[in-house]
Each structure stands twice: as C-alpha cells, then as structure tokens.
Write an enzyme that holds these catalytic residues in place. Sequence first.
Site, PDB file in Angstrom:
ATOM      1  CE1 TYR A 138      -4.000  -2.129   0.945  1.00 16.78           C
ATOM      2  CE2 TYR A 138      -2.278  -3.446   2.028  1.00 16.78           C
ATOM      3  CZ  TYR A 138      -3.570  -3.321   1.526  1.00 16.78           C
ATOM      4  OH  TYR A 138      -4.434  -4.388   1.613  1.00 16.78           O
ATOM      5  CG  HIS A 146     -12.546   2.150  -2.788  1.00 14.85           C
ATOM      6  ND1 HIS A 146     -13.925   2.250  -2.759  1.00 14.85           N
ATOM      7  CD2 HIS A 146     -12.256   0.863  -2.598  1.00 14.85           C
ATOM      8  CE1 HIS A 146     -14.433   1.053  -2.573  1.00 14.85           C
ATOM      9  NE2 HIS A 146     -13.445   0.188  -2.467  1.00 14.85           N
ATOM     10  CG  LEU A 147      -7.660  -0.508   1.611  1.00 18.57           C
ATOM     11  CD1 LEU A 147      -6.671   0.381   2.360  1.00 18.57           C
ATOM     12  CD2 LEU A 147      -8.180  -1.608   2.521  1.00 18.57           C
ATOM     13  CG  HIS A 148      -5.709   1.658  -4.190  1.00 25.18           C
ATOM     14  ND1 HIS A 148      -6.193   2.798  -3.565  1.00 25.18           N
ATOM     15  CD2 HIS A 148      -4.548   2.021  -4.757  1.00 25.18           C
ATOM     16  CE1 HIS A 148      -5.348   3.796  -3.761  1.00 25.18           C
ATOM     17  NE2 HIS A 148      -4.333   3.360  -4.479  1.00 25.18           N
ATOM     18  CG  LEU A 149      -2.688  -5.414  -2.171  1.00 28.11           C
ATOM     19  CD1 LEU A 149      -1.540  -4.973  -1.277  1.00 28.11           C
ATOM     20  CD2 LEU A 149      -3.177  -6.810  -1.767  1.00 28.11           C
TER      21      LEU A 149
END
Length: 233
Positions: A138, A146-149
């Site tokens: 991350y 918006h959480l993004h890996l």
Amino acid sequence: MSANPGKNPLMRSIGFGFTVALSVSYLKYSQVMASKRKSEGKSEDDKVSAKKPAPFWKTGLLSSMHDPDLQVYKDGKVIIIKDKYPKAKFHFLVMPKDNIPNLKSLKKENIELLKHMHEKGKETAEKSDPDLQFRLGYHAVPSMSHLHLHVISQDFDSPCLKNKKHWNSFTTEYFVDSEDIIKELEKNGKVIKDVSHSQELLKKNLRCHVCRKEMTTIPALKTHIKQHSYKKS
DNA sequence: GTTCTAGAAC
DNA sequence: GTTCTAGAAC
C-alpha cells in the site's frame, strides 16, 4: 420624472433595493473572505471546517472498479483491476467491494479481508507470470480514495512511469508491504503508520531498487534497471 | 491520480 | 537547441 430617490417614492424603493443587493453581495464576499482566511490559518481545525470538496479525480477508482475492460478478477469480497496507468509490465489493484476509505479506517475485523486481498492478489500475479518477481503493498498516502492494494511486478518497465514521485512511491518506504500492514493490524488492532515524512520520501534522489546505484535522471534510471533480472530466484 | 508547459539543466 | 523536471490546474 425626477431621478432623486428622496423626492419620489418609487425611486426611493428602487434605491433601497439596490442598497439591499449591495449589502447582500458584501455579506457573501465577507463570508468568502472569512473562509479563505480560515483555510490559510495554521489550525488544523480551521482547515477542516473550511475544507473544500475533494477533487473529482480522487474517486476515479470507483468507476475503474466497475469497468469491465479493467477487471481481471471478482468474487464476493474483492474486485481486482488492471491499473489504468501501469507502472510496470504487470500492475494490478485489489480493492474491497465494501467502501473502506484508507489504512486509517482499518479495524481488527478487517484482518481476514486483508488476508483475502493479499491471497487473491498473489494468485493474479502468479497467473500473469509465475517467474516474475512481484511486490504487494500500500502507498503510505495514496492520492486516490478507496483502499487499494498494489500488485506490481518489479521490472518497472512501463511508459507510464515518468517521474521521481512515481519511482519513489514504489521503491522507498512510501510503499508498505501488505504483510506488514496485516501484522500491525493483528498486533495493535489498527494501522498507525507515521506518515509525517512521506512527502520527503517522494523527493529522495533516484536510486536503483536492486543494486542501490544512484541515478541522476529518470531516463538514465530506466536504462539502468533494464540490466537487472526480475525473475524469481 | 494525469496533463501541460515554463524554464532549469545540460 | 534539446532534454528533463516540477508545479499549477479557479
């Protein structure tokens, strides 16, 4: 007809209306200026209260997420898309379907979700090229909501990788390994990364991520990194 | 996050 | 003169 408002009742009322209009505009102006002064102040609370709406592009991942041309995997919990501007031969984003804004909003009950994201990201990497090295992690301070890996191959061979910020965001501590995030969440029940030096990390001198050689320009760096192998050992 | 471009660096 | 970086975007 006299134009003197003092003598004519009609003109008097027009004059009054004009004065009111002026007063209203001035009131709006002073509110705007007060808000501007607030935003220029040093207090964080003031900044928050005068906060502007988020720029439209920050929400871009929400539409990318539902773009069939970008989707590579989907299940009940996550969607994986190709990054619209890949910074390597393979560059994917694993996103939870549920709206989790960022690392700060993670709770203990999200641990299984994060492990699932990691697992599916790893599978996607494997399927793309089983011999290529990948990292999963991350950004300390992502630009997009918006959480993004990130799942990114380590060749960094891409025309979309153009500047120092791009490079340093994937090759300095600005890039935080997914496994470290999961460990911290398991240990502390939250992710409290010290983010105060993030902007400096992005400005660090260019350095090869394999041999640590310092390079003066992006084109020189891109030429240099082609000499290394990014196959799994 | 990207695009655009002025002017720094070479 | 060309390459390259870095900051604004109302």
